[in-house]
Design a protein around this motif. Structure first.
Motif, PDB file in Angstrom:
ATOM      1  N   ARG A 153       0.844  -1.188   0.000  1.00  0.00           N
ATOM      2  CA  ARG A 153       0.000   0.000   0.000  1.00  0.00           C
ATOM      3  C   ARG A 153       0.881   1.240   0.000  1.00  0.00           C
ATOM      4  O   ARG A 153       1.822   1.345   0.791  1.00  0.00           O
ATOM      5  CB  ARG A 153      -0.924   0.012   1.210  1.00  0.00           C
ATOM      6  CG  ARG A 153      -1.867   1.212   1.258  1.00  0.00           C
ATOM      7  CD  ARG A 153      -2.743   1.178   2.495  1.00  0.00           C
ATOM      8  NE  ARG A 153      -3.651   0.049   2.453  1.00  0.00           N
ATOM      9  CZ  ARG A 153      -4.840   0.078   1.842  1.00  0.00           C
ATOM     10  NH1 ARG A 153      -5.242   1.174   1.235  1.00  0.00           N
ATOM     11  NH2 ARG A 153      -5.616  -0.986   1.873  1.00  0.00           N
ATOM     12  N   THR A 154       0.584   2.192  -0.867  1.00  0.00           N
ATOM     13  CA  THR A 154       1.358   3.425  -0.928  1.00  0.00           C
ATOM     14  C   THR A 154       0.856   4.427   0.099  1.00  0.00           C
ATOM     15  O   THR A 154      -0.255   4.294   0.613  1.00  0.00           O
ATOM     16  CB  THR A 154       1.241   4.076  -2.318  1.00  0.00           C
ATOM     17  OG1 THR A 154      -0.085   4.612  -2.463  1.00  0.00           O
ATOM     18  CG2 THR A 154       1.533   3.087  -3.425  1.00  0.00           C
ATOM     19  N   PRO A 155       1.642   5.458   0.377  1.00  0.00           N
ATOM     20  CA  PRO A 155       1.102   6.597   1.148  1.00  0.00           C
ATOM     21  C   PRO A 155       0.056   7.320   0.295  1.00  0.00           C
ATOM     22  O   PRO A 155      -0.132   7.003  -0.888  1.00  0.00           O
ATOM     23  CB  PRO A 155       2.332   7.482   1.385  1.00  0.00           C
ATOM     24  CG  PRO A 155       3.504   6.694   0.948  1.00  0.00           C
ATOM     25  CD  PRO A 155       3.038   5.648   0.001  1.00  0.00           C
ATOM     26  N   SER A 156      -0.597   8.302   0.863  1.00  0.00           N
ATOM     27  CA  SER A 156      -1.498   9.158   0.098  1.00  0.00           C
ATOM     28  C   SER A 156      -0.687  10.283  -0.533  1.00  0.00           C
ATOM     29  O   SER A 156       0.170  10.883   0.121  1.00  0.00           O
ATOM     30  CB  SER A 156      -2.584   9.743   1.005  1.00  0.00           C
ATOM     31  OG  SER A 156      -3.445   8.726   1.462  1.00  0.00           O
ATOM     32  N   TYR A 157      -0.954  10.563  -1.799  1.00  0.00           N
ATOM     33  CA  TYR A 157      -0.232  11.598  -2.531  1.00  0.00           C
ATOM     34  C   TYR A 157      -1.168  12.766  -2.816  1.00  0.00           C
ATOM     35  O   TYR A 157      -2.271  12.581  -3.316  1.00  0.00           O
ATOM     36  CB  TYR A 157       0.306  11.046  -3.852  1.00  0.00           C
ATOM     37  CG  TYR A 157       1.194   9.829  -3.696  1.00  0.00           C
ATOM     38  CD1 TYR A 157       2.438   9.920  -3.080  1.00  0.00           C
ATOM     39  CD2 TYR A 157       0.778   8.586  -4.161  1.00  0.00           C
ATOM     40  CE1 TYR A 157       3.253   8.806  -2.938  1.00  0.00           C
ATOM     41  CE2 TYR A 157       1.588   7.464  -4.034  1.00  0.00           C
ATOM     42  CZ  TYR A 157       2.822   7.581  -3.414  1.00  0.00           C
ATOM     43  OH  TYR A 157       3.624   6.467  -3.275  1.00  0.00           O
ATOM     44  N   LYS A 158      -0.705  13.985  -2.504  1.00  0.00           N
ATOM     45  CA  LYS A 158      -1.528  15.192  -2.693  1.00  0.00           C
ATOM     46  C   LYS A 158      -1.392  15.684  -4.134  1.00  0.00           C
ATOM     47  O   LYS A 158      -0.273  15.842  -4.652  1.00  0.00           O
ATOM     48  CB  LYS A 158      -1.082  16.287  -1.715  1.00  0.00           C
ATOM     49  CG  LYS A 158      -1.906  17.570  -1.793  1.00  0.00           C
ATOM     50  CD  LYS A 158      -3.328  17.348  -1.267  1.00  0.00           C
ATOM     51  CE  LYS A 158      -4.158  18.624  -1.299  1.00  0.00           C
ATOM     52  NZ  LYS A 158      -3.762  19.590  -0.258  1.00  0.00           N
ATOM     53  N   VAL A 159      -2.507  15.941  -4.765  1.00  0.00           N
ATOM     54  CA  VAL A 159      -2.530  16.449  -6.132  1.00  0.00           C
ATOM     55  C   VAL A 159      -2.570  17.972  -6.103  1.00  0.00           C
ATOM     56  O   VAL A 159      -3.292  18.583  -5.299  1.00  0.00           O
ATOM     57  CB  VAL A 159      -3.743  15.887  -6.907  1.00  0.00           C
ATOM     58  CG1 VAL A 159      -3.867  16.529  -8.277  1.00  0.00           C
ATOM     59  CG2 VAL A 159      -3.623  14.371  -7.034  1.00  0.00           C
ATOM     60  N   SER A 160      -1.787  18.592  -6.969  1.00  0.00           N
ATOM     61  CA  SER A 160      -1.703  20.051  -7.045  1.00  0.00           C
ATOM     62  C   SER A 160      -3.025  20.659  -7.520  1.00  0.00           C
ATOM     63  O   SER A 160      -3.830  20.012  -8.186  1.00  0.00           O
ATOM     64  CB  SER A 160      -0.590  20.426  -8.030  1.00  0.00           C
ATOM     65  OG  SER A 160      -0.603  21.809  -8.314  1.00  0.00           O
ATOM     66  N   VAL A 161      -3.227  21.935  -7.189  1.00  0.00           N
ATOM     67  CA  VAL A 161      -4.367  22.675  -7.732  1.00  0.00           C
ATOM     68  C   VAL A 161      -3.981  23.429  -9.000  1.00  0.00           C
ATOM     69  O   VAL A 161      -4.817  24.071  -9.636  1.00  0.00           O
ATOM     70  CB  VAL A 161      -4.951  23.669  -6.694  1.00  0.00           C
ATOM     71  CG1 VAL A 161      -5.426  22.951  -5.453  1.00  0.00           C
ATOM     72  CG2 VAL A 161      -3.939  24.765  -6.346  1.00  0.00           C
ATOM     73  N   LEU A 162      -2.709  23.370  -9.382  1.00  0.00           N
ATOM     74  CA  LEU A 162      -2.228  24.115 -10.544  1.00  0.00           C
ATOM     75  C   LEU A 162      -2.797  23.570 -11.848  1.00  0.00           C
ATOM     76  O   LEU A 162      -3.047  22.372 -11.989  1.00  0.00           O
ATOM     77  CB  LEU A 162      -0.698  24.064 -10.618  1.00  0.00           C
ATOM     78  CG  LEU A 162       0.103  24.663  -9.471  1.00  0.00           C
ATOM     79  CD1 LEU A 162       1.593  24.501  -9.737  1.00  0.00           C
ATOM     80  CD2 LEU A 162      -0.249  26.131  -9.279  1.00  0.00           C
ATOM     81  N   ASP A 163      -2.961  24.479 -12.816  1.00  0.00           N
ATOM     82  CA  ASP A 163      -3.184  24.108 -14.211  1.00  0.00           C
ATOM     83  C   ASP A 163      -1.845  24.239 -14.931  1.00  0.00           C
ATOM     84  O   ASP A 163      -1.002  25.071 -14.563  1.00  0.00           O
ATOM     85  CB  ASP A 163      -4.207  25.030 -14.867  1.00  0.00           C
ATOM     86  CG  ASP A 163      -5.602  24.821 -14.303  1.00  0.00           C
ATOM     87  OD1 ASP A 163      -6.195  23.768 -14.593  1.00  0.00           O
ATOM     88  OD2 ASP A 163      -6.087  25.714 -13.578  1.00  0.00           O
TER      89      ASP A 163
END
Length: 332
Positions: A153-163
């Motif tokens: 199981r991986t850690p949780s990865y945060k997705v950017s708000v950038l375009d």
């Protein structure tokens, strides 16, 4: 009698735990796995997260390798059917080891060929719009032909708000795509701006001129970005229609701030992320930049203050009067 029952019950629990522990250890010994997340750049919607997942069976062959994502990925999500190695000449060579690969919803699966005892597969996850500013995680697993299974199981990865948008070509000619909208992340021609009544969206204009005349003197101008409102810094002979909205976009020129994503260089570990955009200030900024150069960059703030943009200059060319750029955009 109660003490005896308690002792017998405790012994039973210990025996069960021992059996489970031995079974788990045996499982781990019969099939092994490992995982590397290759992507080191900010996780931007529309881009892919790249993993290398390895598995090996000690007492049989590999049957399947799976990934379950916490949220279904976009188009292009799934395993490659190949394993890769670097040849003696330094070139990567692929060998097909999976007879089929499929993705349905959150689950991706590769069915291995009958003679594969150990392998490493690449898995790509295309980040969907639904994950903007949120987190995603994965469970990787493998099953052998003898029925043994292992998982990670991986850690949780945060997705950017950038375009983000790459490889935008701007052309400094009368009919060239030189009028840029940060909201649309697109360069328009004069005809397109007039036909669509888009002048209110134009944040900066690109131009190339070797020199600029001020009075009787001439100064180096070269490749430049300027706001529609920065009329003093238009190149000689350039103008826009009087009816246009003339936005004033603040600009902060940078010489040594690169971005590996916009540079298309996976080996460049320098990136502009959400925090860089949030911390960027424009206290002493002006609404133009002159003499922009290849691998330079400019932070910009729109007149509405709705957007902060980072413009990376991939290449400028004098002879064709062009600039190839990429953009990252933060929305307030």
């Amino acid at each position: 009698m109660r003490n005896r029952i308690c002792i017998i019950s405790l012994l039973g629990i210990m025996i069960c735990c021992t059996i489970v522990s031995c079974s788990k250890n045996e499982e781990e010994q019969q099939i092994k796995n490992d995982l590397i997340k290759r992507t080191t750049s900010p996780l931007v919607v529309g881009e892919q997260i790249y993993f290398a997942y390895a598995a090996a069976s000690m007492d049989g062959m590999l049957k399947t390798m799976r990934v379950e994502a916490s949220i279904a990925g976009g188009e292009g999500t799934g395993y490659e059917p190949y394993t890769w190695r670097t040849g003696n000449n330094g070139v990567d060579v692929s060998t097909e080891v999976a007879s089929s690969c499929s993705t349905s919803g959150v689950l991706s699966e590769a069915t291995l060929k009958s003679n594969v005892q150990s392998t490493t597969l690449r898995y790509y996850y295309t980040i969907p719009e639904t994950l903007r500013g949120k987190e995603v995680s994965f469970v990787f697993s493998a099953v052998s032909t003898t029925g043994h299974e292992t998982s990670m199981r991986t850690p949780s990865y945060k997705v950017s708000v950038l375009d983000m948008k790459k490889n935008i070509t701007m052309v400094s000619t009368d009919d060239g795509a030189r009028y840029f909208s940060i909201e649309d992340m697109k360069a328009y021609t004069l005809t397109e701006v007039e036909a669509g009544n888009l002048s209110g969206k134009i944040d900066f204009i690109y131009a190339y001129a070797p020199k600029k005349s001020i009075g009787e003197n001439q100064y180096d101008y070269k490749h430049a970005f300027f706001s529609p409102a920065a009329t003093t810094y238009y190149p000689d002979g350039f103008s826009i229609p009087n009816s246009w909205t003339k936005n004033s976009t603040l600009m902060d020129k940078k010489l040594y701030v690169w971005d590996g994503q916009l540079k298309n260089d996976p080996n460049n570990g320098i990136y502009v992320d959400d925090l860089d955009m949030q911390e960027q200030t424009f206290n002493n900024s002006v609404d133009y930049v002159l003499d922009i150069r290849t691998e330079g960059s400019v932070f910009m703030q729109t007149a509405s203050k709705k957007y902060v943009a980072y413009i990376y200059i991939n290449k400028v060319t004098d002879s064709s009067q062009t600039a190839e750029v990429g953009i990252k955009r933060y929305t307030y």
